[in-house]
Write a protein that holds these residues in place. Structure first.
Motif, PDB file in Angstrom:
ATOM      1  N   TYR A 356       6.061  32.147 -29.859  1.00  0.00           N
ATOM      2  CA  TYR A 356       5.258  32.061 -31.078  1.00  0.00           C
ATOM      3  C   TYR A 356       5.472  30.715 -31.764  1.00  0.00           C
ATOM      4  CZ  TYR A 356       3.846  32.939 -35.911  1.00  0.00           C
ATOM      5  OH  TYR A 356       3.271  32.838 -37.153  1.00  0.00           O
ATOM      6  N   ARG A 357       6.724  30.307 -31.878  1.00  0.00           N
ATOM      7  CA  ARG A 357       7.021  29.052 -32.576  1.00  0.00           C
ATOM      8  C   ARG A 357       6.418  27.852 -31.841  1.00  0.00           C
ATOM      9  NH1 ARG A 357      13.331  29.313 -34.277  1.00  0.00           N
ATOM     10  NH2 ARG A 357      13.513  29.751 -32.070  1.00  0.00           N
ATOM     11  N   ALA A 358       6.517  27.859 -30.505  1.00  0.00           N
ATOM     12  CA  ALA A 358       5.981  26.736 -29.730  1.00  0.00           C
ATOM     13  C   ALA A 358       4.466  26.654 -29.875  1.00  0.00           C
ATOM     14  CB  ALA A 358       6.375  26.879 -28.264  1.00  0.00           C
ATOM     15  N   MET A 359       3.793  27.803 -29.835  1.00  0.00           N
ATOM     16  CA  MET A 359       2.341  27.801 -29.977  1.00  0.00           C
ATOM     17  C   MET A 359       1.929  27.385 -31.383  1.00  0.00           C
ATOM     18  SD  MET A 359       1.219  31.178 -27.776  1.00  0.00           S
ATOM     19  CE  MET A 359      -0.537  30.790 -27.866  1.00  0.00           C
ATOM     20  N   ARG A 360       2.678  27.842 -32.373  1.00  0.00           N
ATOM     21  CA  ARG A 360       2.347  27.479 -33.753  1.00  0.00           C
ATOM     22  C   ARG A 360       2.573  25.986 -33.995  1.00  0.00           C
ATOM     23  NH1 ARG A 360       4.965  29.689 -39.452  1.00  0.00           N
ATOM     24  NH2 ARG A 360       3.280  28.900 -40.757  1.00  0.00           N
TER      25      ARG A 360
END
Length: 438
Positions: A356-360
């Motif tokens: 999630y963090r990488a995509m965000r």
């Protein structure tokens, strides 16, 4: 940096989805005094109001308001009227995350976790305490959890999760609860999760006096057999029939403890009952299993009013008071800035989600290979793809093919956060949702 609260200063609390008062009592014993409690079930709210009024009368102050209705309905209460309280607490609905259910998360109209985070943003409490079922700790909800942590960070809080077991706090049952605690930056370094108690209480030790109360000759032998903690008490819902102690597997565990889980008894066995009887529990016994034990935990459920099923649901769905007290004491200590500010609360969570963090952080379309590079190869593309499938259940994920590769872009969170056009409003307007809330 501001000084913490003095030892004589009152800690205030607003509690949402308060139920019949398990968390309320625990927080009261930890030093918090409610200014408001909100609960949709009228029977549970009546129990809560009766007991909080009694506690207030005993201490010589006005009782808190107990508001009855949908906690997300602006006509029931206004969060901005309660700005600056010490603590926002609650046990938001569990079915969206329950292993026993479909684990729909944001797609379940009963989900209020993300909404509660936004309410914290409106109220600006010093701390937030939200509890839920173990299912929320599983990989299926990694993105959901990360979105909660990120939103709290945007609001100026350090937040983290911890899976706690009721048995570690003097409660004679397993009952794992997934707890979120968020504190403002100035208080977070003083917070430490409560440590387990050194000994575990057994069902037999907890219930012997109640089983023997009517002269049953088999009580002592029964207590020796019931020599471990109970399985998790299941509160049930309004959709199903009378009370019992859970599904088939749970009933087998209760049977091995010498308890008949098919229903709730009106009274303990009497002197004429067979010594080898496998007894049912009374509501008073179930309350003891939930942690309502001893003078400090005295609570009036109105069990003598002929509403055994209603009473059982109130008890069975509760957050055990000793557990709430332990977490409440840890929060109160942080708000008073007791001890040394050495804690790292909210700085590195084991319940975070790197996908999630990488995509965000990327913001645009990214391939599986691109995500793998961003994660320094710690996950395979197959693992990343599976995690994206989880994310798609709670977030809008736009998928496009570019250069022969599928690419993904993280979109909006589907969770109810108070949006005027969310499906939850229609469900409540037709009473479809109210009947599903236990």
């Amino acid at each position: 940096m501001m000084d913490g609260l003095g030892p004589e200063e009152r800690l205030t609390a607003v509690e949402i989805c308060a139920g019949a008062g398990g968390q309320s009592l625990g927080l009261h014993l930890a030093g918090f005094r409610h200014t408001l409690a909100v609960e949709i079930d009228r029977d549970a709210a009546a129990t809560l109001e009766r007991n909080l009024s009694r506690l207030a009368e005993k201490e010589g102050h006005e009782p808190p308001l107990v508001a009855v209705g949908d906690v997300a309905d602006s006509s029931v209460w206004d969060p901005q009227s309660y700005t600056g309280v010490s603590l926002l607490a609650g046990g938001v609905p569990c079915p969206p995350f329950s292993i026993a259910g479909r684990q729909l998360g944001s797609s379940d109209e009963r989900d209020l976790f993300a909404w509660a985070v936004e309410v914290a943003g409106k109220m600006n409490p010093d701390a937030v305490l939200l509890e839920n079922v173990r299912g929320l700790s599983m990989p299926r909800f990694a993105g959901y959890r990360q979105a909660v942590l990120d939103r709290f960070a945007e609001l100026g809080y350090r937040a983290d999760w911890r899976l706690l077991e009721a048995k570690d706090f003097g409660v004679p049952q397993l009952r794992p609860r997934f707890i979120l605690v968020a504190l403002r930056e100035e208080f977070a370094p003083y917070f430490a999760w409560p440590e387990p108690m050194p000994t575990v209480q057994t069902v037999g030790a907890a219930l012997y006096d109640l089983m023997a109360a009517n002269g049953w000759q088999g009580a002592e032998a029964w207590a020796k057999r019931a020599n471990r903690v109970a399985p998790t008490v299941v509160g049930g819902s309004k959709k199903h029939g009378g009370p019992d102690l859970g599904p088939t597997r749970a009933k087998r565990e209760w049977r091995s403890l010498g308890v008949d889980g098919l229903g709730i008894a009106d009274a303990a066995p009497g002197p004429d009952s067979p010594a080898d009887l496998v007894p049912k529990l009374t509501n008073q016994m179930v309350a003891r299993i939930q942690g309502w034990a001893g003078p400090a935990y005295d609570w009036d459920f109105g069990d003598g009013r002929g509403r055994k099923t209603t009473t059982y649901r109130q008890i069975g769905n509760a957050f055990p008071p000793p557990m709430a007290r332990a977490v409440g004491l840890a929060i109160a200590s942080a708000l008073r800035k007791e001890g040394h500010p050495a804690g790292d609360h909210g700085t590195r969570s084991q319940y975070s989600d790197e996908i999630y963090r990488a995509m965000r952080e990327h913001g645009g379309y990214v391939s599986l290979a691109g995500l793998r590079r961003a994660l320094a190869g710690t996950l395979t593309e197959e693992e990343i793809e599976r995690r994206i499938e989880f994310l798609q259940q709670d977030f809008e994920i736009d998928v496009r093919q570019r250069g022969g590769l599928l690419t993904y872009r993280l979109g909006n969170w589907r969770a109810f956060r108070g949006q005027d056009d969310h499906a939850r409003h229609e469900a409540f307007a037709t009473d479809r949702l109210r009947s599903k809330i236990s």
